[in-house]
Design a protein around this motif. Structure first.
Motif, PDB file in Angstrom:
ATOM      1  N   PHE A   1       6.832  -3.137   7.466  1.00 55.81           N
ATOM      2  CA  PHE A   1       5.425  -2.767   7.318  1.00 55.81           C
ATOM      3  C   PHE A   1       4.872  -1.996   8.520  1.00 55.81           C
ATOM      4  CE2 PHE A   1       5.841  -6.003   4.046  1.00 55.81           C
ATOM      5  CZ  PHE A   1       5.225  -5.338   2.981  1.00 55.81           C
ATOM      6  N   PHE A   2       5.662  -1.831   9.570  1.00 53.98           N
ATOM      7  CA  PHE A   2       5.287  -0.865  10.585  1.00 53.98           C
ATOM      8  C   PHE A   2       5.547   0.559  10.088  1.00 53.98           C
ATOM      9  CE2 PHE A   2       4.658  -4.011  13.860  1.00 53.98           C
ATOM     10  CZ  PHE A   2       3.899  -3.358  14.817  1.00 53.98           C
ATOM     11  N   LYS A   3       6.384   0.683   9.046  1.00 56.28           N
ATOM     12  CA  LYS A   3       6.789   2.008   8.551  1.00 56.28           C
ATOM     13  C   LYS A   3       6.293   2.291   7.137  1.00 56.28           C
ATOM     14  CE  LYS A   3      11.030   1.257  11.206  1.00 56.28           C
ATOM     15  NZ  LYS A   3      12.464   0.895  11.116  1.00 56.28           N
ATOM     16  N   HIS A   4       5.756   1.284   6.457  1.00 55.78           N
ATOM     17  CA  HIS A   4       5.320   1.467   5.082  1.00 55.78           C
ATOM     18  C   HIS A   4       3.879   0.990   4.916  1.00 55.78           C
ATOM     19  CE1 HIS A   4       9.743   1.320   4.866  1.00 55.78           C
ATOM     20  NE2 HIS A   4       9.632   2.088   3.798  1.00 55.78           N
ATOM     21  N   ASP A   5       3.322   1.295   3.754  1.00 58.29           N
ATOM     22  CA  ASP A   5       1.933   0.936   3.472  1.00 58.29           C
ATOM     23  C   ASP A   5       1.726  -0.572   3.485  1.00 58.29           C
ATOM     24  OD1 ASP A   5       1.258   3.594   3.168  1.00 58.29           O
ATOM     25  OD2 ASP A   5       1.572   3.585   0.988  1.00 58.29           O
ATOM     26  N   LEU A   6       0.594  -0.998   4.003  1.00 53.63           N
ATOM     27  CA  LEU A   6       0.210  -2.405   3.927  1.00 53.63           C
ATOM     28  C   LEU A   6      -0.269  -2.728   2.519  1.00 53.63           C
ATOM     29  CD1 LEU A   6      -1.758  -2.679   7.301  1.00 53.63           C
ATOM     30  CD2 LEU A   6       0.626  -3.283   6.873  1.00 53.63           C
ATOM     31  N   THR A   7      -0.291  -4.000   2.190  1.00 53.59           N
ATOM     32  CA  THR A   7      -0.664  -4.386   0.827  1.00 53.59           C
ATOM     33  C   THR A   7      -2.156  -4.652   0.663  1.00 53.59           C
ATOM     34  OG1 THR A   7      -0.416  -6.782   1.176  1.00 53.59           O
ATOM     35  CG2 THR A   7       1.582  -5.536   0.619  1.00 53.59           C
ATOM     36  N   TYR A   8      -2.831  -5.044   1.718  1.00 49.28           N
ATOM     37  CA  TYR A   8      -4.236  -5.463   1.658  1.00 49.28           C
ATOM     38  C   TYR A   8      -4.459  -6.497   0.554  1.00 49.28           C
ATOM     39  CZ  TYR A   8      -4.733  -1.541   4.805  1.00 49.28           C
ATOM     40  OH  TYR A   8      -4.594  -0.674   5.880  1.00 49.28           O
ATOM     41  N   TYR A   9      -3.465  -7.391   0.417  1.00 55.77           N
ATOM     42  CA  TYR A   9      -3.488  -8.537  -0.489  1.00 55.77           C
ATOM     43  C   TYR A   9      -3.338  -8.145  -1.965  1.00 55.77           C
ATOM     44  CZ  TYR A   9      -4.937 -10.849   3.755  1.00 55.77           C
ATOM     45  OH  TYR A   9      -4.988 -11.306   5.044  1.00 55.77           O
TER      46      TYR A   9
ATOM     47  N   PRO B   1       0.752  -0.347  -3.607  1.00 59.68           N
ATOM     48  CA  PRO B   1       1.902   0.551  -3.387  1.00 59.68           C
ATOM     49  C   PRO B   1       3.235  -0.034  -3.838  1.00 59.68           C
ATOM     50  CG  PRO B   1       1.190  -0.410  -1.303  1.00 59.68           C
ATOM     51  CD  PRO B   1       0.186  -0.834  -2.337  1.00 59.68           C
ATOM     52  N   TYR B   2       3.240  -1.313  -4.239  1.00 63.35           N
ATOM     53  CA  TYR B   2       4.495  -1.965  -4.606  1.00 63.35           C
ATOM     54  C   TYR B   2       4.353  -2.601  -5.983  1.00 63.35           C
ATOM     55  CZ  TYR B   2       4.711  -1.426   0.430  1.00 63.35           C
ATOM     56  OH  TYR B   2       4.646  -0.906   1.693  1.00 63.35           O
ATOM     57  N   ASP B   3       5.266  -2.242  -6.885  1.00 63.65           N
ATOM     58  CA  ASP B   3       5.243  -2.784  -8.243  1.00 63.65           C
ATOM     59  C   ASP B   3       5.953  -4.126  -8.345  1.00 63.65           C
ATOM     60  OD1 ASP B   3       3.890  -0.514  -9.183  1.00 63.65           O
ATOM     61  OD2 ASP B   3       5.789   0.568  -9.467  1.00 63.65           O
ATOM     62  N   GLU B   4       6.804  -4.424  -7.374  1.00 62.57           N
ATOM     63  CA  GLU B   4       7.597  -5.643  -7.406  1.00 62.57           C
ATOM     64  C   GLU B   4       7.085  -6.631  -6.360  1.00 62.57           C
ATOM     65  OE1 GLU B   4      12.048  -4.341  -8.575  1.00 62.57           O
ATOM     66  OE2 GLU B   4      11.293  -3.419  -6.741  1.00 62.57           O
ATOM     67  N   PRO B   5       7.429  -7.922  -6.497  1.00 62.68           N
ATOM     68  CA  PRO B   5       7.056  -8.892  -5.462  1.00 62.68           C
ATOM     69  C   PRO B   5       7.620  -8.489  -4.109  1.00 62.68           C
ATOM     70  CG  PRO B   5       7.845 -10.016  -7.441  1.00 62.68           C
ATOM     71  CD  PRO B   5       8.118  -8.552  -7.647  1.00 62.68           C
ATOM     72  N   LEU B   6       6.933  -8.876  -3.050  1.00 56.32           N
ATOM     73  CA  LEU B   6       7.361  -8.481  -1.714  1.00 56.32           C
ATOM     74  C   LEU B   6       8.761  -8.999  -1.386  1.00 56.32           C
ATOM     75  CD1 LEU B   6       4.142  -8.837   0.474  1.00 56.32           C
ATOM     76  CD2 LEU B   6       5.068  -6.826  -0.680  1.00 56.32           C
ATOM     77  N   SER B   7       9.104 -10.174  -1.902  1.00 59.78           N
ATOM     78  CA  SER B   7      10.446 -10.702  -1.641  1.00 59.78           C
ATOM     79  C   SER B   7      11.521  -9.765  -2.183  1.00 59.78           C
ATOM     80  CB  SER B   7      10.600 -12.089  -2.264  1.00 59.78           C
ATOM     81  OG  SER B   7      10.383 -12.041  -3.669  1.00 59.78           O
TER      82      SER B   7
END
Length: 446
Positions: A305-313, A326-332
Motif C-alpha cells: 500500500f505504499f505503492k498502490h491505492d489505499l482502500t479508505y475502508y 480499487p480492488y474487486d477481491e478481498p484484501l487477503s
C-alpha cells in the motif's frame, strides 16, 4: 513459576521480568524463523542486529503499561497485539521490501500506544439497566449448545473434509458453504460457544462444558481452519492458566510458554537431537504461523500500500455498495496474488484498518478508534469475574491477531459477545480483582 525461577522473585518484579523476557524471546524466535522460512521474506542479518536490538529495547518501554494496568479483556487483547507490533518492528529492521521503513516503524509503534491506552485503562462499569435471570442464563447456554449442534450439522452437509493441518490450503478453495452459514459458523465458534463454555466452567456444569468443546472441534472438518482445530484445546489451556496464575501473568505465559517450547524444539533439531518430523511441525505452527505471520503481514501490507491505492475502508462489506473501490477481491486475496505466498493473507487491524485503509501516516488514528471499542468492551464486562472474561474472550484475542477488526466485530460475533457480557448476571455486586483473589461465580441456576 518455578520453571524460570520466578517463584523466588519478589512479587512486584515478576510481571515486568516476564514481559521483558517475552520481548527477548520474540526476537530470538523471529531470528530462528528466518533460518527456516526465508521464502516468506523473513530475514535476519548480523549487520542489522544492533539496530534491531535498539528498536526492540526502545519499544519495550511500552510494556510498562502492562505493569500498571489491571486485567481486562483489553489487557488480554492488547498484550497479544503488543507482541505482534514488537515482532514487526524487529522484522522491519531486516525487511528487503522497498518502502519507507522509518515511517512505517514509527507508525506501528504509535498505533500500538494509541490502541493500548484506551484498551488498558478504560475500565469503569457501564450501568446495567437489565440482566438475565439465573434461569434465563441457564436456558441461554442450552440454546447456544443446541444451535451450535444445528449449525455444525448443516455445515457438514455442504463441506466435510478430514485433512491434516499441512493440507488445509489445498481443500479450503473447495468449500461450498453459503455466506449466511459462514457467518453463523464464525459467530458460533468465535463468540457464542466460547461464552457457553466459560459459563459452564463457572457454573461447574462439566458435561455441558465438554459438549461445547466437542462442538467447537467439530467445526474443523467443516471449515478446514487451523483455529477451529485448536480452539477447544486453547480454551482448556486458558482455563487452566487462569486458575494457576494471577491473570496478567497468565496472559504473558500463554504466549511465552509455547514460544519457548518451540525454541527448545528448534534447538534440539539444530543439534541433531530431534528429527524434523518431531520438532519443526510444532515450531512452524506456533513460532512461525501463530507469532511471526501476524507481524509479517504488516510488512507485506506496508510494501503493497505504499505503492498502490489505499482502500479508505471500501473493503468493508457495508461500505462497498456506497463507494468505488480499487480492488474487486478481498484484501487477503489481493496480497496473496501480489506476493505469491502460501495461502491467503488476512491481517490485523494495524495492517487492514490502518495501513491498507488510510496509510501508515494516519494508521494510529484507526488504532485509537479500535482501542476505544475495546475499552467499551471492558466496561461491558466490568461486572464479571475476570477469569470468566479471559476464557470467554480467548478465541477473539486469537482472531484479532489475524483478522481485520471489523470482521472480528461482525463476522466472528465480538459485538454479540460484548452484549452478552453486559447482560450476564452475578451472584454478588462485588467484582473480583485480578490480583489472585477468589472470583465470584456466575449465578447457580435452580
Amino acid at each position: 513459576m518455578g520453571w524460570i525461577g520466578l517463584d523466588r522473585m519478589p512479587e512486584r518484579y515478576r510481571l515486568p521480568v516476564l514481559i521483558y523476557l517475552h520481548v527477548a524471546t520474540i526476537c530470538l524466535s523471529l531470528a530462528c524463523v528466518a533460518y527456516l522460512y526465508s521464502d516468506y521474506h523473513i530475514f535476519f542479518r548480523r549487520d542489522g542486529l544492533l539496530s534491531a536490538i535498539v528498536v526492540a529495547a526502545a519499544f519495550s518501554t511500552v510494556a510498562s503499561l502492562f505493569v500498571y494496568a489491571e486485567f481486562s479483556f483489553g489487557y488480554f487483547a492488547g498484550f497479544y497485539l503488543f507482541t505482534m507490533i514488537a515482532g514487526y518492528l524487529w522484522l522491519n529492521q531486516f525487511s528487503e521490501f522497498i518502502y519507507n521503513h522509518t515511517l512505517s516503524g514509527l507508525s506501528a509503534a504509535a498505533s500500538a500506544v494509541a490502541f493500548l491506552l484506551p484498551a488498558l485503562f478504560i475500565r469503569s462499569r457501564l450501568p446495567q439497566y437489565w440482566t438475565l435471570s439465573p434461569k434465563a442464563l441457564d436456558r441461554l447456554v442450552d440454546v447456544i449448545l443446541l444451535l451450535g449442534a444445528v449449525v455444525v450439522s448443516v455445515g457438514a452437509t455442504y463441506d466435510f473434509q478430514l485433512v491434516s493441518i499441512e493440507h488445509i490450503y489445498e481443500y479450503r478453495e473447495s468449500l461450498r458453504s453459503p455466506r449466511a452459514l459462514n457467518y453463523l459458523m464464525g459467530i458460533m465458534s468465535g463468540a457464542l460457544l466460547p461464552f457457553a463454555f466459560a459459563c459452564c466452567v463457572e457454573l461447574k456444569k462439566n458435561r455441558r462444558a465438554m459438549v461445547a468443546l466437542l462442538l467447537l472441534l467439530a467445526f474443523y472438518p467443516v471449515t478446514v481452519s487451523k483455529l477451529a482445530l485448536l480452539t477447544s484445546a486453547w480454551l482448556v489451556v486458558m482455563t487452566i492458566l487462569s486458575r494457576v496464575f494471577e491473570l496478567r501473568i497468565a496472559v504473558v505465559v500463554s504466549l511465552l510458554a509455547p514460544l519457548t517450547v518451540g525454541l527448545l524444539l528448534f534447538a534440539l533439531f539444530e543439534f541433531g537431537w530431534a528429527s524434523y518430523q518431531i520438532a519443526i511441525p510444532y515450531f512452524g505452527l506456533v513460532n512461525f504461523r501463530m507469532i511471526a505471520i501476524p507481524s509479517l503481514a504488516i510488512d507485506y501490507y506496508n510494501d503493497f500500500f505504499f505503492k498502490h491505492d489505499l482502500t479508505y475502508y471500501c473493503q468493508i462489506g457495508l461500505f462497498k455498495p456506497l463507494m468505488s473501490c480499487p480492488y474487486d477481491e478481498p484484501l487477503s486475496v489481493v496480497i496473496y496474488k501480489a506476493f505469491g505466498i502460501g495461502g491467503y493473507f488476512n491481517a490485523s487491524l494495524f495492517a487492514t484498518e490502518g495501513v491498507a485503509s488510510i496509510g501508515a501516516l494516519f494508521a494510529p488514528v484507526a488504532a485509537l478508534a479500535c482501542g476505544l471499542v475495546i475499552g467499551l468492551a471492558n466496561r461491558a464486562s466490568a461486572n464479571l469475574p475476570p477469569r470468566f472474561v479471559m476464557v470467554s474472550g480467548a478465541v477473539l484475542v486469537q482472531l484479532l491477531l489475524n483478522v481485520p477488526f471489523t470482521t472480528v466485530l461482525l463476522t466472528h460475533g465480538a459485538i454479540l459477545l460484548f452484549l452478552l457480557w453486559y447482560i450476564t448476571p452475578l451472584t454478588t455486586a462485588e467484582r473480583s480483582s485480578d490480583k489472585g483473589y477468589p472470583a465470584p461465580g456466575l449465578p447457580t441456576s435452580r
